[in-house]
Design a protein around this motif. Structure first.
Motif, PDB file in Angstrom:
ATOM      1  N   HIS A   5       0.833  -1.200   0.000  1.00 23.10           N
ATOM      2  CA  HIS A   5       0.000   0.000   0.000  1.00 23.10           C
ATOM      3  C   HIS A   5       0.864   1.244   0.000  1.00 23.10           C
ATOM      4  O   HIS A   5       1.927   1.289   0.611  1.00 23.10           O
ATOM      5  CB  HIS A   5      -0.921  -0.014   1.223  1.00 23.10           C
ATOM      6  N   ILE A   6       0.388   2.285  -0.695  1.00 20.85           N
ATOM      7  CA  ILE A   6       1.186   3.513  -0.833  1.00 20.85           C
ATOM      8  C   ILE A   6       1.343   4.210   0.506  1.00 20.85           C
ATOM      9  O   ILE A   6       2.365   4.862   0.769  1.00 20.85           O
ATOM     10  CB  ILE A   6       0.528   4.441  -1.874  1.00 20.85           C
ATOM     11  N   ARG A   7       0.367   4.070   1.418  1.00 22.51           N
ATOM     12  CA  ARG A   7       0.500   4.714   2.721  1.00 22.51           C
ATOM     13  C   ARG A   7       1.628   4.080   3.521  1.00 22.51           C
ATOM     14  O   ARG A   7       2.431   4.798   4.139  1.00 22.51           O
ATOM     15  CB  ARG A   7      -0.826   4.596   3.488  1.00 22.51           C
ATOM     16  N   ASP A   8       1.724   2.761   3.502  1.00 23.08           N
ATOM     17  CA  ASP A   8       2.821   2.097   4.209  1.00 23.08           C
ATOM     18  C   ASP A   8       4.168   2.430   3.575  1.00 23.08           C
ATOM     19  O   ASP A   8       5.179   2.582   4.275  1.00 23.08           O
ATOM     20  CB  ASP A   8       2.605   0.584   4.186  1.00 23.08           C
ATOM     21  N   ARG A   9       4.195   2.550   2.249  1.00 27.45           N
ATOM     22  CA  ARG A   9       5.448   2.890   1.584  1.00 27.45           C
ATOM     23  C   ARG A   9       5.897   4.304   1.926  1.00 27.45           C
ATOM     24  O   ARG A   9       7.089   4.556   2.170  1.00 27.45           O
ATOM     25  CB  ARG A   9       5.265   2.740   0.073  1.00 27.45           C
ATOM     26  N   LEU A  10       4.960   5.252   1.977  1.00 27.10           N
ATOM     27  CA  LEU A  10       5.311   6.615   2.352  1.00 27.10           C
ATOM     28  C   LEU A  10       5.748   6.686   3.813  1.00 27.10           C
ATOM     29  O   LEU A  10       6.685   7.430   4.150  1.00 27.10           O
ATOM     30  CB  LEU A  10       4.112   7.535   2.122  1.00 27.10           C
ATOM     31  N   ASN A  11       5.079   5.927   4.672  1.00 25.14           N
ATOM     32  CA  ASN A  11       5.472   5.912   6.085  1.00 25.14           C
ATOM     33  C   ASN A  11       6.894   5.380   6.248  1.00 25.14           C
ATOM     34  O   ASN A  11       7.688   5.929   7.023  1.00 25.14           O
ATOM     35  CB  ASN A  11       4.482   5.048   6.862  1.00 25.14           C
ATOM     36  N   ARG A  12       7.222   4.329   5.497  1.00 23.43           N
ATOM     37  CA  ARG A  12       8.581   3.788   5.556  1.00 23.43           C
ATOM     38  C   ARG A  12       9.600   4.813   5.072  1.00 23.43           C
ATOM     39  O   ARG A  12      10.653   5.034   5.700  1.00 23.43           O
ATOM     40  CB  ARG A  12       8.663   2.527   4.699  1.00 23.43           C
ATOM     41  N   ASP A  13       9.310   5.479   3.960  1.00 28.18           N
ATOM     42  CA  ASP A  13      10.249   6.460   3.405  1.00 28.18           C
ATOM     43  C   ASP A  13      10.445   7.640   4.346  1.00 28.18           C
ATOM     44  O   ASP A  13      11.569   8.150   4.501  1.00 28.18           O
ATOM     45  CB  ASP A  13       9.752   6.942   2.043  1.00 28.18           C
ATOM     46  N   HIS A  14       9.374   8.101   4.993  1.00 31.35           N
ATOM     47  CA  HIS A  14       9.509   9.230   5.920  1.00 31.35           C
ATOM     48  C   HIS A  14      10.293   8.817   7.168  1.00 31.35           C
ATOM     49  O   HIS A  14      11.056   9.631   7.716  1.00 31.35           O
ATOM     50  CB  HIS A  14       8.125   9.751   6.304  1.00 31.35           C
TER      51      HIS A  14
ATOM     52  N   ALA B 130      -5.094  11.470  -2.001  1.00 31.15           N
ATOM     53  CA  ALA B 130      -4.980  10.007  -1.941  1.00 31.15           C
ATOM     54  C   ALA B 130      -3.537   9.572  -1.704  1.00 31.15           C
ATOM     55  O   ALA B 130      -2.969   8.794  -2.462  1.00 31.15           O
ATOM     56  CB  ALA B 130      -5.539   9.367  -3.212  1.00 31.15           C
ATOM     57  N   TYR B 131      -2.934  10.115  -0.648  1.00 34.14           N
ATOM     58  CA  TYR B 131      -1.561   9.762  -0.256  1.00 34.14           C
ATOM     59  C   TYR B 131      -0.555  10.040  -1.372  1.00 34.14           C
ATOM     60  O   TYR B 131       0.338   9.233  -1.629  1.00 34.14           O
ATOM     61  CB  TYR B 131      -1.480   8.303   0.170  1.00 34.14           C
ATOM     62  N   GLY B 132      -0.703  11.190  -2.044  1.00 35.33           N
ATOM     63  CA  GLY B 132       0.285  11.602  -3.025  1.00 35.33           C
ATOM     64  C   GLY B 132       0.064  11.086  -4.431  1.00 35.33           C
ATOM     65  O   GLY B 132       0.907  11.322  -5.305  1.00 35.33           O
ATOM     66  N   LEU B 133      -1.042  10.404  -4.676  1.00 36.31           N
ATOM     67  CA  LEU B 133      -1.301   9.927  -6.038  1.00 36.31           C
ATOM     68  C   LEU B 133      -1.787  11.049  -6.948  1.00 36.31           C
ATOM     69  O   LEU B 133      -1.504  11.047  -8.149  1.00 36.31           O
ATOM     70  CB  LEU B 133      -2.337   8.795  -6.015  1.00 36.31           C
ATOM     71  N   TYR B 134      -2.536  12.019  -6.382  1.00 27.57           N
ATOM     72  CA  TYR B 134      -3.121  13.085  -7.189  1.00 27.57           C
ATOM     73  C   TYR B 134      -2.860  14.434  -6.525  1.00 27.57           C
ATOM     74  O   TYR B 134      -2.522  14.515  -5.342  1.00 27.57           O
ATOM     75  CB  TYR B 134      -4.638  12.880  -7.348  1.00 27.57           C
ATOM     76  N   LEU B 135      -3.042  15.487  -7.301  1.00 24.82           N
ATOM     77  CA  LEU B 135      -2.920  16.856  -6.804  1.00 24.82           C
ATOM     78  C   LEU B 135      -4.276  17.345  -6.317  1.00 24.82           C
ATOM     79  O   LEU B 135      -5.324  16.942  -6.840  1.00 24.82           O
ATOM     80  CB  LEU B 135      -2.404  17.780  -7.909  1.00 24.82           C
ATOM     81  N   ASP B 136      -4.261  18.225  -5.342  1.00 28.20           N
ATOM     82  CA  ASP B 136      -5.477  18.857  -4.823  1.00 28.20           C
ATOM     83  C   ASP B 136      -5.271  20.372  -4.872  1.00 28.20           C
ATOM     84  O   ASP B 136      -4.765  20.982  -3.936  1.00 28.20           O
ATOM     85  CB  ASP B 136      -5.761  18.384  -3.396  1.00 28.20           C
ATOM     86  N   MET B 137      -5.677  20.988  -5.993  1.00 23.30           N
ATOM     87  CA  MET B 137      -5.456  22.418  -6.226  1.00 23.30           C
ATOM     88  C   MET B 137      -6.777  23.164  -6.325  1.00 23.30           C
ATOM     89  O   MET B 137      -6.875  24.174  -7.030  1.00 23.30           O
ATOM     90  CB  MET B 137      -4.630  22.609  -7.501  1.00 23.30           C
ATOM     91  N   THR B 138      -7.806  22.678  -5.649  1.00 21.27           N
ATOM     92  CA  THR B 138      -9.110  23.333  -5.719  1.00 21.27           C
ATOM     93  C   THR B 138      -9.070  24.739  -5.107  1.00 21.27           C
ATOM     94  O   THR B 138      -9.660  25.679  -5.653  1.00 21.27           O
ATOM     95  CB  THR B 138     -10.155  22.477  -5.000  1.00 21.27           C
ATOM     96  N   ARG B 139      -8.388  24.891  -3.973  1.00 21.31           N
ATOM     97  CA  ARG B 139      -8.295  26.216  -3.348  1.00 21.31           C
ATOM     98  C   ARG B 139      -7.508  27.180  -4.229  1.00 21.31           C
ATOM     99  O   ARG B 139      -7.873  28.354  -4.380  1.00 21.31           O
ATOM    100  CB  ARG B 139      -7.630  26.088  -1.973  1.00 21.31           C
TER     101      ARG B 139
END
Length: 513
Positions: free
Chosen positions: A30-39, A132-141
């Motif tokens: 899962h991408i969340r576990d991978r990001l947690n490991r990298d951080h 979604a844990y870095g999969l997409y950008l959120d630029m609505t604001r």
């Protein structure tokens, strides 16, 4: 006690290296576990740098405290020095009895899901639901801020269109004029965009040397600014006159540099030259090019205009630098950008309930293992081990993992074996599986290995010898038909019609020729 601090730092560095190596060997799905490991690895690397700097300062010994401590230990009675340090330690713990002791063996060790806090609690607060844990950008604001900028308020730019043009700052993609870019609103907007993209890169790529990349971006901007090659911020050139328009924009029409507008028709372009709006824009452009409002006819030069022009140049440089960084950040995240566009188009066809359900599934995908108690896995394994399945007849298992009834086993003939020599003497249990295997890849591949291409005619044939005999017979029959067709006698009548000999004589007997 500098020597004890030195030993502690060496141990800490070794524990950090072991913790990094343990996490590098992991392969989280899962991408969340991978990001947690990298951080976590990034935090360990930062601590290694800090501890190494402290250790280097101890070895440099600028104040000479380490050499004094070594000299005090090596000279004199060693037991006196030992008891002296022991009394200091006892005195410290007497004054601070509740001082916690850090266990390095457990600090950097990978914690089990049931121990303490959730391992991904920090990652959960880093990203929004849209990201979604870095999969997409959120630029609505940022999209809302862009719509409120001067020059854009009259245009209806959708969020999908904004994702395509947010890194374009020159016409025709960007309708904002250069004079409008010096406003505080636009300055804050480009600053927010650059800050968001930089933060997104740091959150999604914690192990990359991003500081080095950002420094290279700044150096490239310095060279481009000195050469006046920054897009949209070059030297302003004054138009020669109304008879010499400059072709810019899409390149298809006539570009007016004063109004910064493109005209498709030449007559419309000529008629707008006498309008008040064009005259006012031409005058303001001329003032900006000369650096004074009254021109050179006044003949007065005060320090106030020069100071204002310097401040204006500094602000333009700061805005151009932010625009440059946004372009570079967007180029490094082109894949995420395209994935965001695809995700937005897909989500537009979903209902609000389906979107919320999708987000809940994303958050719960990797949260289930961490929320499970530590003894649950062992309990499940024990219960599954105690429940042994009684299957003396070796019956096939059903969907629930239990043997099928014996009457069903006899009904389908699963006890009858069918051997297929073409499939490599593979044994099929039951007539149904045997009939089905003729259309499967294993049987078709076996026929192709024998040189047989037409597999539909070889159903119910399992012996290699029978299959080769049938294929040879089919090949002989095809060859015979081909040669028989070539030997047919053709006849031609008086009108030039060609027909077989039998048809020709039949028509002749009937008097039709």
């Amino acid at each position: 006690m500098l020597l004890e601090d030195q030993r502690f730092l060496h141990e800490d560095l070794e524990r950090l290296e072991q913790g990094i190596s343990d996490r590098v060997l992991e392969a989280p799905k899962h991408i969340r576990d991978r990001l947690n490991r990298d951080h976590q690895i990034s935090g360990f690397l930062t601590r290694i740098q800090q501890q190494s700097k402290r250790l280097l300062d101890i070895y440099n010994d600028t104040e000479g405290l380490r050499s004094k401590e070594i000299q005090s230990i090596s000279t004199g009675d060693p037991f006196d020095e030992f008891y002296k340090q022991l009394n200091e330690i006892k005195d410290f713990h007497r004054r601070y009895p509740n001082e916690p002791v850090e266990n390095l063996e457990r600090v950097y060790k990978r914690k089990a899901p049931g121990e303490g806090e959730s391992a991904t609690a920090e990652i959960d607060h880093m990203f929004t639901g849209e990201e979604a844990y870095g999969l997409y950008l959120d630029m609505t604001r940022l999209h809302e801020e862009y719509l409120n900028l001067p020059g854009v308020q009259s245009r209806r730019v959708t969020y999908l269109q904004y994702l395509n043009i947010f890194d374009h700052f020159t016409p025709p993609q960007c309708p904002i004029k250069r004079s409008e870019k010096t406003t505080d609103q636009y300055f804050n907007y480009v600053g927010n965009v650059a800050e968001y993209l930089e933060g997104f890169l740091r959150r999604t790529r914690p192990l990359d040397d991003l500081d080095k990349v950002f420094v290279s971006f700044e150096q490239e901007f310095e060279k481009a600014w000195e050469a006046k090659e920054v897009p949209g911020w070059g030297a302003e050139t004054q138009a020669v006159g109304p008879a010499a328009p400059v072709t810019e924009g899409t390149g298809e029409g006539i570009w007016c540099p004063d109004c910064e507008k493109e005209f498709k028709n030449e007559n419309v372009y000529k008629s707008h030259l006498s309008g008040k709006k064009h005259i006012k824009a031409a005058e303001s452009r001329k003032v900006n090019a000369n650096g004074t409002t009254n021109g050179e006819s006044t003949g007065r030069s005060s320090p106030k205009p020069s100071a204002s022009s310097t401040a204006k140049n500094l602000k333009e440089r700061a805005i151009a630098e932010r625009e440059w960084r946004i372009r570079k950040y967007a180029s490094t995240m082109e894949t995420v950008r395209s994935d965001t566009r695809v995700n937005i188009e897909r989500r537009q066809g979903l209902t609000e309930r389906e979107r919320q359900q999708e987000l809940d599934e994303l958050f719960a995908e990797s949260a289930e293992p961490s929320m499970r108690p530590s003894g649950t896995v062992d309990d499940d394994s024990d219960s599954s081990g105690d429940e042994k399945i009684y299957n003396p007849l070796k019956l096939p298992l059903a969907w629930d993992g239990k043997p099928i009834p014996y009457w069903l086993y006899k009904l389908h003939g699963l006890g009858v074996e069918f051997n297929c020599e073409i499939c490599g003497n593979f044994v099929y249990m039951g007539r149904r599986a045997f009939d089905k295997h003729f259309n499967e890849a294993r049987h078709i591949y076996g026929l192709k290995c024998l040189g047989i291409t037409n597999t539909t005619l070889f159903r119910e044939i399992t012996n290699i010898e029978d299959a080769l005999k049938l294929w040879d017979k089919i090949a002989r029959d095809k060859k015979k038909e081909k040669t028989g067709g070539e030997n047919v006698v053709q006849m031609e009548d008086a009108e030039g019609n060609v027909m077989p000999e039998k048809v020709y004589y039949d028509l002749q007997k009937q008097g039709l020729l």
